[in-house]
Design a protein around this motif. Structure first.
Motif, PDB file in Angstrom:
ATOM      1  N   LEU A   1       0.819  -1.108  -0.048  1.00  0.00           N
ATOM      2  CA  LEU A   1      -0.048  -0.115   0.176  1.00  0.00           C
ATOM      3  C   LEU A   1       0.783   1.041  -0.045  1.00  0.00           C
ATOM      4  O   LEU A   1       1.910   1.073   0.545  1.00  0.00           O
ATOM      5  N   PRO A   2       0.524   2.341  -0.612  1.00  0.00           N
ATOM      6  CA  PRO A   2       1.138   3.655  -0.698  1.00  0.00           C
ATOM      7  C   PRO A   2       1.465   3.839   0.919  1.00  0.00           C
ATOM      8  O   PRO A   2       0.350   3.770   1.607  1.00  0.00           O
ATOM      9  N   LYS A   3       2.298   4.678   1.077  1.00  0.00           N
ATOM     10  CA  LYS A   3       2.631   5.307   2.379  1.00  0.00           C
ATOM     11  C   LYS A   3       1.532   6.097   2.895  1.00  0.00           C
ATOM     12  O   LYS A   3       1.270   6.080   4.197  1.00  0.00           O
ATOM     13  N   ASP A   4       0.637   6.937   2.032  1.00  0.00           N
ATOM     14  CA  ASP A   4      -0.245   7.728   2.406  1.00  0.00           C
ATOM     15  C   ASP A   4      -1.418   7.184   2.500  1.00  0.00           C
ATOM     16  O   ASP A   4      -2.454   7.711   3.041  1.00  0.00           O
ATOM     17  N   ALA A   5      -1.581   5.734   2.630  1.00  0.00           N
ATOM     18  CA  ALA A   5      -2.795   5.016   2.823  1.00  0.00           C
ATOM     19  C   ALA A   5      -2.907   4.432   4.250  1.00  0.00           C
ATOM     20  O   ALA A   5      -4.044   3.620   4.694  1.00  0.00           O
ATOM     21  N   TYR A   6      -1.914   4.991   5.135  1.00  0.00           N
ATOM     22  CA  TYR A   6      -2.108   4.221   6.421  1.00  0.00           C
ATOM     23  C   TYR A   6      -1.331   5.164   7.335  1.00  0.00           C
ATOM     24  O   TYR A   6      -0.453   5.804   7.047  1.00  0.00           O
ATOM     25  N   VAL A   7      -1.875   5.128   8.629  1.00  0.00           N
ATOM     26  CA  VAL A   7      -1.172   5.896   9.850  1.00  0.00           C
ATOM     27  C   VAL A   7      -1.124   4.820  11.130  1.00  0.00           C
ATOM     28  O   VAL A   7      -2.225   4.323  11.486  1.00  0.00           O
ATOM     29  N   LEU A   8       0.070   3.994  11.360  1.00  0.00           N
ATOM     30  CA  LEU A   8      -0.117   3.388  12.362  1.00  0.00           C
ATOM     31  C   LEU A   8       1.071   3.590  13.183  1.00  0.00           C
ATOM     32  O   LEU A   8       2.069   4.137  13.104  1.00  0.00           O
ATOM     33  N   TYR A   9       0.807   3.149  14.640  1.00  0.00           N
ATOM     34  CA  TYR A   9       1.809   3.580  15.643  1.00  0.00           C
ATOM     35  C   TYR A   9       1.675   2.378  16.716  1.00  0.00           C
ATOM     36  O   TYR A   9       0.782   1.816  16.972  1.00  0.00           O
ATOM     37  N   PRO A  10       2.935   2.164  17.243  1.00  0.00           N
ATOM     38  CA  PRO A  10       3.003   0.985  18.431  1.00  0.00           C
ATOM     39  C   PRO A  10       2.575   2.027  19.426  1.00  0.00           C
ATOM     40  O   PRO A  10       3.277   3.095  19.749  1.00  0.00           O
ATOM     41  N   TYR A  11       1.493   1.852  20.279  1.00  0.00           N
ATOM     42  CA  TYR A  11       1.296   2.555  21.507  1.00  0.00           C
ATOM     43  C   TYR A  11       1.739   2.123  22.821  1.00  0.00           C
ATOM     44  O   TYR A  11       1.840   2.743  23.553  1.00  0.00           O
ATOM     45  N   TRP A  12       2.171   0.885  22.768  1.00  0.00           N
ATOM     46  CA  TRP A  12       2.975   0.396  23.927  1.00  0.00           C
ATOM     47  C   TRP A  12       3.715  -0.722  23.702  1.00  0.00           C
ATOM     48  O   TRP A  12       3.232  -1.617  22.670  1.00  0.00           O
ATOM     49  N   LYS A  13       4.522  -1.507  24.360  1.00  0.00           N
ATOM     50  CA  LYS A  13       5.396  -2.514  24.014  1.00  0.00           C
ATOM     51  C   LYS A  13       5.448  -3.542  25.336  1.00  0.00           C
ATOM     52  O   LYS A  13       5.918  -2.845  26.311  1.00  0.00           O
ATOM     53  N   ALA A  14       5.120  -4.541  25.446  1.00  0.00           N
ATOM     54  CA  ALA A  14       5.216  -5.459  26.509  1.00  0.00           C
ATOM     55  C   ALA A  14       6.654  -5.298  27.229  1.00  0.00           C
ATOM     56  O   ALA A  14       7.598  -5.436  26.427  1.00  0.00           O
ATOM     57  N   GLY A  15       6.754  -5.272  28.604  1.00  0.00           N
ATOM     58  CA  GLY A  15       7.895  -4.913  29.323  1.00  0.00           C
ATOM     59  C   GLY A  15       8.991  -3.747  28.980  1.00  0.00           C
ATOM     60  O   GLY A  15      10.064  -3.795  29.441  1.00  0.00           O
ATOM     61  N   ARG A  16       8.380  -2.853  28.112  1.00  0.00           N
ATOM     62  CA  ARG A  16       9.172  -1.641  27.760  1.00  0.00           C
ATOM     63  C   ARG A  16       8.344  -0.424  28.256  1.00  0.00           C
ATOM     64  O   ARG A  16       7.387  -0.447  28.093  1.00  0.00           O
TER      65      ARG A  16
END
Ligand SMILES: Cc1cc2nc3c(=O)[nH]c(=O)nc-3n(C[C@H](O)[C@H](O)[C@H](O)COP(=O)(O)OP(=O)(O)OC[C@H]3O[C@@H](n4cnc5c(N)ncnc54)[C@H](O)[C@@H]3O)c2cc1C
Length: 361
Positions: free
Chosen positions: A338-353
């Motif tokens: 998919l082209p980059k402007d087709a999504y906005v994704l974030y890691p909101y948290w990470k186990a143990g971090r």
């Protein structure tokens, strides 16, 4: 406009592309950049930043009508120049208007807690008041970095901007920093709210919110992050930490918007009413009391919800724990391309971090 002025001359060993990169960065920070007396002028808020090459040096002159605007522009100019020339790491020292008191960073607001209430057994809403909230009142940037003073009634101290454009952190006590989503904001009434998931794993944000009483203060820096873009089809996903952003986006989508929102929570007690267009289907997933570390529950549901025919435009927004985020991102980027402007994704948290170590591997 300007009565106050400050300048710096930054010696460089390599100048190629510096002016072009600075122009792009200033524009990305909402400045208007145009030619001015043979140099370039970036106009932002109540200040102007002129920049040009003088031989092998980058010259920057900041002008503003008052010391606060001058310092804010000097801070922006310093950050942008330092970023563009990071491989050379040159010294940056300003002359003119460098004495006197440090000023508040332009993107920092102090918030005072007004009230809080439970929305679900594990989600709590905190309503704050603060002055001059206009810059945070935008659907384009939903997130803010919250600065938490240590618990225990210490009189909180906040960062300041020094006259070299540098941030001066308070001595004596550290401020923990975590990202949160502005759930709603009413700048005219000087009010905003955060919905906070009580994840139960400890941490300074969780501790602060747990102990918070009306009148307590924290600070907010930003805003940042991205909201939804319009498309034929929308796919939103996330867990409790993404719910505030998802709720804001769902409320703001046009009434005829189509798509699906998939939300992972522990059980039915954690579901909450969400206003949404009738063409967006809401799907709640229950993970139960034990969370599998794989991130697959949510990721599999998201991948299965992607329409097979991607010739119509799709926009994907979401996140959650880092494992889910990586699975979905890999699929969108590497499998579907998919082209980059087709999504906005974030890691909101990470186990143990911790939340302030999310970007570190
Ligand atoms: C852009 C962005 C926006 C966010 N918006 C919100 C929001 O509006 N509301 C909200 O509640 N959260 C939100 N978050 C998530 C929040 O920043 C993190 O949960 C953060 O780690 C909480 O800080 P803490 O001090 O409580 O815990 P930390 O000190 O950061 O972490 C302590 C421990 O708790 C664990 N942990 C952290 N979060 C979770 C979780 N959700 N479930 C299980 N274990 C966890 C960590 O893995 C770590 O082991 C957002 C995150 C991002 C990146």
């Amino acid at each position: 406009m300007a009565e106050l002025r400050s300048r710096t001359r930054i010696s460089l060993s390599e100048t190629e592309g510096v002016i072009e990169e600075l122009t792009t960065l200033f524009t990305g920070h909402h400045a208007v950049v145009e030619p001015h007396d043979g140099a370039h002028r970036a106009r932002i808020d109540d200040a102007a930043i002129d920049f040009e090459l003088e031989g092998t040096a980058l010259s920057m002159v900041v002008e503003a009508a008052d010391p606060v605007a001058l310092n804010a522009a000097r801070h922006l100019a310093t950050s942008m120049a330092a970023f563009v020339t990071r491989a050379q790491a040159p010294a940056i020292a300003w002359e003119g208007m460098t004495e006197g008191a440090a000023t508040r960073p332009p993107d920092l607001r102090i918030l005072r807690l007004l009230s809080h209430e439970n929305l679900t057994p594990r989600m709590r809403r905190f309503v704050f008041t603060g002055e001059d909230l206009n810059r945070f009142d935008t659907p384009l940037h939903l997130h803010a970095r919250l600065l938490f003073p240590p618990p225990g009634g210490v009189d909180p101290q906040w960062p300041l901007l020094g006259a070299q454009g540098e941030v001066i952190w308070p001595r004596g006590h550290a401020l923990a920093q975590r990202l949160f989503t502005i759930r709603w904001i009413d700048a005219a009434r000087e009010r905003l709210a955060f919905d906070v998931f009580q994840h139960g794993q400890g941490g300074p944000a969780e501790a602060w919110f747990h102990a918070a009483r009306p009148g307590d203060q924290l600070a907010m820096v930003g805003p940042g992050g991205h909201g939804m873009r319009s498309a034929k089809s929308h796919l939103l996903f996330g867990d409790e930490t993404c719910l505030p952003g998802m709720a804001r986006i769902l409320e703001a989508l046009p009434a005829d918007a189509q798509g699906v929102a998939i939300i992972e929570v522990r059980d039915a007690a954690d579901q909450m009413p969400l206003a949404h267009p009738s063409g967006i289907l809401l799907r709640w997933l229950h993970r139960g009391s034990v969370r599998a570390p794989s991130g697959r529950l949510l990721a599999d549901a998201v991948l299965a919800a992607i329409p097979p025919d991607l010739s119509t435009s799709i926009f994907v927004w979401g996140g959650g724990d880092a494992a889910t985020y990586l699975l979905v991102r890999r699929h969108l980027r590497e499998t579907l391309r998919l082209p980059k402007d087709a999504y906005v994704l974030y890691p909101y948290w990470k186990a143990g971090r911790r939340g302030d170590q999310l970007g570190e591997e």
